[in-house]
Design a protein around this motif. Structure first.
Motif, PDB file in Angstrom:
ATOM      1  N   LEU A  24      22.726   9.916  -2.903  1.00 52.39           N
ATOM      2  CA  LEU A  24      22.197   9.046  -3.952  1.00 52.39           C
ATOM      3  C   LEU A  24      22.601   7.598  -3.725  1.00 52.39           C
ATOM      4  N   SER A  25      23.719   7.384  -3.013  1.00 52.52           N
ATOM      5  CA  SER A  25      24.227   6.027  -2.796  1.00 52.52           C
ATOM      6  C   SER A  25      23.794   5.440  -1.460  1.00 52.52           C
ATOM      7  N   GLN A  26      22.918   6.137  -0.724  1.00 47.62           N
ATOM      8  CA  GLN A  26      22.596   5.717   0.635  1.00 47.62           C
ATOM      9  C   GLN A  26      21.940   4.339   0.697  1.00 47.62           C
ATOM     10  N   GLY A  27      21.201   3.960  -0.347  1.00 41.97           N
ATOM     11  CA  GLY A  27      20.587   2.636  -0.355  1.00 41.97           C
ATOM     12  C   GLY A  27      21.626   1.541  -0.287  1.00 41.97           C
ATOM     13  N   LYS A  28      22.694   1.680  -1.072  1.00 45.80           N
ATOM     14  CA  LYS A  28      23.769   0.697  -1.060  1.00 45.80           C
ATOM     15  C   LYS A  28      24.560   0.760   0.242  1.00 45.80           C
ATOM     16  N   LEU A  29      24.758   1.985   0.750  1.00 41.48           N
ATOM     17  CA  LEU A  29      25.510   2.130   1.994  1.00 41.48           C
ATOM     18  C   LEU A  29      24.772   1.474   3.157  1.00 41.48           C
ATOM     19  N   ALA A  30      23.440   1.529   3.145  1.00 43.64           N
ATOM     20  CA  ALA A  30      22.653   0.944   4.227  1.00 43.64           C
ATOM     21  C   ALA A  30      22.809  -0.575   4.279  1.00 43.64           C
ATOM     22  N   LYS A  31      23.163  -1.171   3.153  1.00 45.19           N
ATOM     23  CA  LYS A  31      23.315  -2.625   3.087  1.00 45.19           C
ATOM     24  C   LYS A  31      24.754  -3.075   3.336  1.00 45.19           C
ATOM     25  N   ASP A  32      25.661  -2.109   3.469  1.00 46.09           N
ATOM     26  CA  ASP A  32      27.068  -2.446   3.689  1.00 46.09           C
ATOM     27  C   ASP A  32      27.248  -3.005   5.099  1.00 46.09           C
ATOM     28  N   PRO A  33      27.762  -4.216   5.253  1.00 43.33           N
ATOM     29  CA  PRO A  33      27.936  -4.814   6.591  1.00 43.33           C
ATOM     30  C   PRO A  33      28.893  -4.018   7.469  1.00 43.33           C
ATOM     31  N   ASN A  34      29.770  -3.228   6.874  1.00 44.36           N
ATOM     32  CA  ASN A  34      30.693  -2.412   7.657  1.00 44.36           C
ATOM     33  C   ASN A  34      29.990  -1.225   8.314  1.00 44.36           C
ATOM     34  N   LEU A  35      28.773  -0.936   7.871  1.00 39.97           N
ATOM     35  CA  LEU A  35      28.014   0.184   8.424  1.00 39.97           C
ATOM     36  C   LEU A  35      26.806  -0.349   9.190  1.00 39.97           C
ATOM     37  N   SER A  36      27.081  -1.288  10.082  1.00 34.60           N
ATOM     38  CA  SER A  36      26.017  -1.878  10.905  1.00 34.60           C
ATOM     39  C   SER A  36      26.514  -2.050  12.334  1.00 34.60           C
ATOM     40  N   PHE A  37      25.576  -2.181  13.259  1.00 37.20           N
ATOM     41  CA  PHE A  37      25.915  -2.396  14.671  1.00 37.20           C
ATOM     42  C   PHE A  37      24.985  -3.469  15.217  1.00 37.20           C
ATOM     43  N   ASN A  38      25.600  -4.543  15.715  1.00 40.20           N
ATOM     44  CA  ASN A  38      24.831  -5.692  16.204  1.00 40.20           C
ATOM     45  C   ASN A  38      23.860  -6.210  15.145  1.00 40.20           C
ATOM     46  N   GLY A  39      24.343  -6.217  13.903  1.00 41.13           N
ATOM     47  CA  GLY A  39      23.543  -6.738  12.811  1.00 41.13           C
ATOM     48  C   GLY A  39      22.483  -5.782  12.289  1.00 41.13           C
ATOM     49  N   ARG A  40      22.421  -4.584  12.822  1.00 40.49           N
ATOM     50  CA  ARG A  40      21.417  -3.613  12.401  1.00 40.49           C
ATOM     51  C   ARG A  40      22.074  -2.448  11.669  1.00 40.49           C
ATOM     52  N   ALA A  41      21.554  -2.095  10.505  1.00 37.75           N
ATOM     53  CA  ALA A  41      22.125  -1.003   9.715  1.00 37.75           C
ATOM     54  C   ALA A  41      22.026   0.316  10.474  1.00 37.75           C
ATOM     55  N   ILE A  42      23.100   1.103  10.428  1.00 35.43           N
ATOM     56  CA  ILE A  42      23.094   2.388  11.129  1.00 35.43           C
ATOM     57  C   ILE A  42      22.590   3.508  10.213  1.00 35.43           C
ATOM     58  N   ILE A  43      22.339   3.192   8.955  1.00 38.49           N
ATOM     59  CA  ILE A  43      21.829   4.176   8.000  1.00 38.49           C
ATOM     60  C   ILE A  43      20.398   3.815   7.637  1.00 38.49           C
ATOM     61  N   ASN A  44      19.514   4.760   7.777  1.00 38.47           N
ATOM     62  CA  ASN A  44      18.120   4.577   7.374  1.00 38.47           C
ATOM     63  C   ASN A  44      17.906   5.356   6.080  1.00 38.47           C
ATOM     64  N   PRO A  45      17.872   4.684   4.943  1.00 37.12           N
ATOM     65  CA  PRO A  45      17.738   5.391   3.662  1.00 37.12           C
ATOM     66  C   PRO A  45      16.397   6.095   3.494  1.00 37.12           C
ATOM     67  N   GLU A  46      15.448   5.778   4.371  1.00 38.39           N
ATOM     68  CA  GLU A  46      14.133   6.419   4.282  1.00 38.39           C
ATOM     69  C   GLU A  46      14.079   7.732   5.068  1.00 38.39           C
ATOM     70  N   LEU A  47      15.106   7.995   5.862  1.00 35.61           N
ATOM     71  CA  LEU A  47      15.116   9.196   6.696  1.00 35.61           C
ATOM     72  C   LEU A  47      16.454   9.907   6.500  1.00 35.61           C
ATOM     73  N   THR A  48      16.471  10.899   5.633  1.00 36.39           N
ATOM     74  CA  THR A  48      17.699  11.593   5.284  1.00 36.39           C
ATOM     75  C   THR A  48      17.560  13.085   5.567  1.00 36.39           C
ATOM     76  N   ASN A  49      18.470  13.617   6.372  1.00 35.11           N
ATOM     77  CA  ASN A  49      18.479  15.032   6.717  1.00 35.11           C
ATOM     78  C   ASN A  49      19.892  15.580   6.563  1.00 35.11           C
ATOM     79  N   PHE A  50      20.017  16.899   6.649  1.00 35.82           N
ATOM     80  CA  PHE A  50      21.340  17.522   6.562  1.00 35.82           C
ATOM     81  C   PHE A  50      21.594  18.328   7.823  1.00 35.82           C
TER      82      PHE A  50
END
Length: 257
Positions: A24-50
């Protein structure tokens, strides 16, 4: 047994609630600068799997039946119930010693574990596995599952996948799919429901007793370390399609023989 009353439901569902909250919090996590690589978010909130293996695959059945956000999941080395799994787990053996001291008869030992299992069975796969791809829980979407050598209500297998042989009393040999699943053509692309994929890792048949498998033939990590399984999971997560990527029965990259 009376002391087991201290095992509360909250002990079991806290982890599940945490997983549901993270999604449920993935949208906020995707915007967290600590969860990015070379300025690109490593989380895609539009593609979620388990994806879960071992205990993650076991409790993943509970998660996949409960989640309202994730529709596609891969469960490896999964199963249920714990009353059946624990006596066959090498990791449980240190704890089993205490049970065997109190209950030296195997029938009593297995019965006590099964009775204890009733305390938490409401929050384990037993109560949820039938609602992953069929009979969804209220408010949850239809889910699609890819299982690595696992049981699932309504699952099918590709027709060239791993088979088991049984010898009848009259000497006749019967060959059928792993766990008796129905077969579908190898060129089928599955987008709904559940598919079970069995991998042959060169190990002998599993013990018929309630004992752990031989350590020398441990196949616990076999499927997840096999490239065809990894590629199959990628296609499923990226495009929502389950395809047969094995030429004949699926083989583990590392054989235990």
């Amino acid at each position: 047994m009376p002391h087991l009353c201290c095992v509360r439901d909250a002990t079991h569902n806290r982890g599940l609630f945490s997983e549901l909250h993270v999604v449920l919090s993935q949208g906020k996590l995707a915007k967290d600068p600590n969860l990015s690589f070379n300025g690109r978010a490593i989380i895609n909130p539009e593609l979620t799997n388990f994806y879960g293996n071992s205990l993650g695959g076991i409790m993943g059945e509970v998660y996949m039946a409960s989640t309202t956000d994730v529709t596609n999941g891969v469960l490896g080395v999964t199963g249920g119930s714990f009353g059946l799994l624990l006596p066959r787990s090498e990791d449980f053996m240190p704890y089993a010693v205490g049970f065997r001291v109190l209950f030296d008869e195997t029938v009593d030992y297995i019965t006590i574990i099964a009775l204890a299992n009733m305390i938490w069975s409401r929050l384990e796969p037993n109560a949820y596995m039938s609602s992953i791809t069929q009979n969804p829980l209220p408010g949850t979407p239809t889910h699609t599952g890819l299982y690595s050598v696992a049981r699932s209500a309504g699952a099918v297998m590709f027709e060239s996948n791993v088979r088991e042989q049984f010898y009848l009393s009259n000497g006749e040999i019967v060959t059928e799919s792993l766990f008796g699943f129905s077969f579908i053509p190898d060129n089928t692309t599955v987008t709904k429901g559940a598919v079970a994929v069995g991998f042959s890792c060169g190990a002998p048949p599993e013990p018929t007793e309630n004992i752990p498998p031989n350590k020398d033939f441990d196949t616990h990590n076999g499927p997840r370390e096999t490239k065809s399984a990894q590629d199959q999971m990628y296609l499923f997560f990226e495009y929502g399609e389950i395809r047969n990527l094995c030429s004949g029965p699926c083989q583990c990259d590392t054989q235990k023989n």
